[in-house]
Design an enzyme around this catalytic site. Sequence first.
Site, PDB file in Angstrom:
ATOM      1  N   GLY A  83       0.550  -1.342  -0.171  1.00  0.00           N
ATOM      2  CA  GLY A  83       0.106   0.467  -0.711  1.00  0.00           C
ATOM      3  C   GLY A  83       1.033   1.333  -0.244  1.00  0.00           C
ATOM      4  O   GLY A  83       2.050   1.439   0.054  1.00  0.00           O
ATOM      5  N   GLY A  85       0.838   5.512   2.023  1.00  0.00           N
ATOM      6  CA  GLY A  85       0.403   6.476   2.414  1.00  0.00           C
ATOM      7  C   GLY A  85       1.149   7.900   2.076  1.00  0.00           C
ATOM      8  O   GLY A  85       1.345   7.891   1.142  1.00  0.00           O
ATOM      9  N   GLY A  86       1.073   9.188   2.918  1.00  0.00           N
ATOM     10  CA  GLY A  86       1.799  10.020   2.607  1.00  0.00           C
ATOM     11  C   GLY A  86       3.176   9.805   2.707  1.00  0.00           C
ATOM     12  O   GLY A  86       3.781  11.221   2.074  1.00  0.00           O
ATOM     13  N   PHE A  87       3.271   8.987   3.402  1.00  0.00           N
ATOM     14  CA  PHE A  87       5.453   8.620   3.992  1.00  0.00           C
ATOM     15  C   PHE A  87       5.747   8.426   2.056  1.00  0.00           C
ATOM     16  O   PHE A  87       7.483   8.755   1.892  1.00  0.00           O
ATOM     17  CB  PHE A  87       4.889   7.997   5.110  1.00  0.00           C
ATOM     18  CG  PHE A  87       7.003   7.802   5.104  1.00  0.00           C
ATOM     19  CD1 PHE A  87       7.439   9.165   6.017  1.00  0.00           C
ATOM     20  CD2 PHE A  87       7.472   6.483   4.737  1.00  0.00           C
ATOM     21  CE1 PHE A  87       8.875   8.772   6.413  1.00  0.00           C
ATOM     22  CE2 PHE A  87       9.085   6.402   5.141  1.00  0.00           C
ATOM     23  CZ  PHE A  87       9.942   8.262   6.067  1.00  0.00           C
ATOM     24  N   GLY A  88       4.762   7.125   2.145  1.00  0.00           N
ATOM     25  CA  GLY A  88       6.041   7.030   0.674  1.00  0.00           C
ATOM     26  C   GLY A  88       5.182   5.195   0.229  1.00  0.00           C
ATOM     27  O   GLY A  88       4.441   5.001   1.684  1.00  0.00           O
ATOM     28  N   PRO A  89       5.253   4.205  -0.362  1.00  0.00           N
ATOM     29  CA  PRO A  89       5.197   2.949  -0.447  1.00  0.00           C
ATOM     30  C   PRO A  89       5.567   1.617   0.273  1.00  0.00           C
ATOM     31  O   PRO A  89       6.843   2.033   1.696  1.00  0.00           O
ATOM     32  CB  PRO A  89       5.626   2.425  -1.807  1.00  0.00           C
ATOM     33  CG  PRO A  89       6.223   3.550  -2.041  1.00  0.00           C
ATOM     34  CD  PRO A  89       6.785   4.601  -1.113  1.00  0.00           C
ATOM     35  N   VAL A  90       5.216   1.296   0.995  1.00  0.00           N
ATOM     36  CA  VAL A  90       4.953   0.007   1.723  1.00  0.00           C
ATOM     37  C   VAL A  90       5.156  -1.290   1.214  1.00  0.00           C
ATOM     38  O   VAL A  90       4.945  -1.330  -0.008  1.00  0.00           O
ATOM     39  CB  VAL A  90       4.348  -0.347   2.792  1.00  0.00           C
ATOM     40  CG1 VAL A  90       4.565  -0.970   4.275  1.00  0.00           C
ATOM     41  CG2 VAL A  90       3.790   1.781   3.288  1.00  0.00           C
ATOM     42  N   ASP A 206      -2.334  11.692  15.328  1.00  0.00           N
ATOM     43  CA  ASP A 206      -3.061  11.497  14.209  1.00  0.00           C
ATOM     44  C   ASP A 206      -3.746   9.507  14.064  1.00  0.00           C
ATOM     45  O   ASP A 206      -3.736   9.182  13.067  1.00  0.00           O
ATOM     46  CB  ASP A 206      -1.591  11.117  12.906  1.00  0.00           C
ATOM     47  CG  ASP A 206      -2.376  11.224  11.657  1.00  0.00           C
ATOM     48  OD1 ASP A 206      -3.568  11.571  11.380  1.00  0.00           O
ATOM     49  OD2 ASP A 206      -1.498  10.845  10.260  1.00  0.00           O
TER      50      ASP A 206
HETATM   51  N1  LIG Z   1       3.431  -3.144   9.731  1.00  0.00           N
HETATM   52  C1  LIG Z   1       2.714  -2.901   8.100  1.00  0.00           C
HETATM   53  N2  LIG Z   1       2.247  -4.762   7.776  1.00  0.00           N
HETATM   54  C2  LIG Z   1       1.553  -4.505   6.908  1.00  0.00           C
HETATM   55  N3  LIG Z   1       0.846  -3.403   5.731  1.00  0.00           N
HETATM   56  C3  LIG Z   1       1.283  -2.149   6.676  1.00  0.00           C
HETATM   57  C4  LIG Z   1       2.021  -1.989   7.693  1.00  0.00           C
HETATM   58  N4  LIG Z   1       2.094  -0.758   7.382  1.00  0.00           N
HETATM   59  C5  LIG Z   1       1.208  -0.043   6.091  1.00  0.00           C
HETATM   60  N5  LIG Z   1       1.293  -1.318   5.827  1.00  0.00           N
HETATM   61  C6  LIG Z   1       0.242  -0.943   4.708  1.00  0.00           C
HETATM   62  O1  LIG Z   1       0.731   0.260   4.046  1.00  0.00           O
HETATM   63  C7  LIG Z   1      -0.143   1.009   3.379  1.00  0.00           C
HETATM   64  C8  LIG Z   1       0.215   2.308   3.598  1.00  0.00           C
HETATM   65  O2  LIG Z   1      -0.047   2.876   5.085  1.00  0.00           O
HETATM   66  P1  LIG Z   1       0.570   4.001   5.538  1.00  0.00           P
HETATM   67  O3  LIG Z   1       0.456   4.243   7.281  1.00  0.00           O
HETATM   68  O4  LIG Z   1       2.238   4.702   4.958  1.00  0.00           O
HETATM   69  O5  LIG Z   1      -0.742   4.951   4.753  1.00  0.00           O
HETATM   70  P2  LIG Z   1      -2.067   5.151   5.698  1.00  0.00           P
HETATM   71  O6  LIG Z   1      -1.631   5.168   6.464  1.00  0.00           O
HETATM   72  O7  LIG Z   1      -3.061   4.479   4.448  1.00  0.00           O
HETATM   73  O8  LIG Z   1      -1.883   6.961   5.112  1.00  0.00           O
HETATM   74  P3  LIG Z   1      -1.410   8.273   5.807  1.00  0.00           P
HETATM   75  O9  LIG Z   1       0.069   8.360   5.516  1.00  0.00           O
HETATM   76  O10 LIG Z   1      -2.721   8.903   5.747  1.00  0.00           O
HETATM   77  O11 LIG Z   1      -0.676   7.557   7.475  1.00  0.00           O
HETATM   78  C9  LIG Z   1      -1.666   1.068   4.282  1.00  0.00           C
HETATM   79  O12 LIG Z   1      -2.682   0.109   3.500  1.00  0.00           O
HETATM   80  C10 LIG Z   1      -1.142  -0.406   5.787  1.00  0.00           C
HETATM   81  O13 LIG Z   1      -2.560  -1.322   5.328  1.00  0.00           O
END
Ligand SMILES: Nc1ncnc2c1ncn2[C@@H]1O[C@H](COP(=O)(O)OP(=O)(O)OP(=O)(O)O)[C@@H](O)[C@H]1O
Length: 440
Positions: A83, A85-90, A206
Amino acid sequence: MSGKSWKSLLRGCCGSSSNDQQGKLASKQRSLQRLSFSEISHSPGPLSPSDLTVSLAGSNLYVFSLAELQMVTGGFSNSNFLGEGGFGPVYKGFIDEKVRPGMEAQTVAVKLLDLDGVQGHREWLAEVIFLGQLSNPHLVKLIGYCYENEHRLLVYEYMAKGSLENHLFKRHFTSLPWLTRLKIAVGAAKGLAFLHETEKPVIYRDFKASNILLDSDFTPKLSDFGLAKDGPEGDNTHVSTRVMGTEGYAAPEYIMTGHLTTKSDVYSYGVVLLELLTGRRSVDKTRPSREQNLVEWARPCLNDTRKLMRIMDTSLDQQYSHKAVQKAATVAYQCLNHTPKSRPQMSTIVEILEPLLDFDDGMIGTFVFSVETEVVGEEEEEEEKKGCNGSGNGNYHKGQRHKMRSSKCGRHSDVLLYRNSATNYSRKGTGAMVVNMECE
Ligand SMILES: Nc1ncnc2c1ncn2[C@@H]1O[C@H](COP(=O)(O)OP(=O)(O)OP(=O)(O)O)[C@@H](O)[C@H]1O
Ligand SMILES: [Mg+2]
């Protein structure tokens, strides 16, 4: 939030290095006192990778190289993409002793800073400093980080069920049963209570469904400490900050004044509790205008049993203890009080909600976890038609969305989801800004 305001926050993080300062930080760390974010980020010099390692000496964090993290994620391959989010890809990855001798073999999630994105070193550093020093069953575990040239990465324990947001609001996910929702509410409350009541309190800032991650048995853990703040010190009652957070979750007094307290987190908790009860997003621009803001629409119904039943998530099929739901709704009502002092403490919320897990009036069967499914059968197609005709209470719960795949229904559902994503969170996530207001 705008790129400009994020950048102006980066300033205090990068002054000149001082051995003295680092020595003090290291000795404090050895004495097991938590270092505050400002103690590290405001050191009088650019924080070098080795300074950071020294400062966080007692934290057991692994320091990875970019090459190592490339290797464990198959070169950040699309097949490992979890997925963004605002930080970047995971990305999903796997570490074991081939990466580092003695390393416990485990699946991890690797978050990579998007160098063209709105977040940067400050958010990365906040995550490393807070999560590197705080440990609790309801906080996601940070295993390590990478700090190499301009690259900033974070390595976490892998949370097999992803985010609460996905389970509540995305199609392809079946409805979470009531007891699972309650388990998540209790665990997330414990995570916040721990932050608020630790020796040096932390304001999370947050709290929202996408930052609550779920492990294989739906135990919730808080992630994303990029906006976290050390609580007020001495006689101060609040911390003054720029207003940051996510639309629909931030407390009204914080938006108005920039005054941040642990009670701002309690408000956001109330919003998530309301999402768990109703199955609706905190802000949903696809709904009729008076229903778009969940708190405005639902709060007046929380203290009235008949009205409460009208706003409950229909995908629960009334499979819940009515008494438990009423008590949880009362807690949400109190959390959403406009006067911060009238909101309960997180530990009080835990005390009220945890016993509700044993309430079984109105429940048929036992604790059932939801299972992802791709099957759309004939019965479901019948229901799809009903949904498209606008029957029911107009509550587009994810169970219905999941089923909306055929002909016109499918298209309608796509439009809803697209508009929803565009308004409430973008694919690149948010860390979304509420108001660009400077109070510092
Ligand atoms: N530790 C983890 N284990 C499994 N999936 C994760 C983990 N961390 C993040 N993800 C997945 O990665 C995606 C992006 O997460 P991230 O926290 O970077 O952004 P977000 O919470 O969707 O947005 P925001 O930037 O507003 O916080 C999410 O959909 C989450 O399900
Ligand atoms: Mg997040």
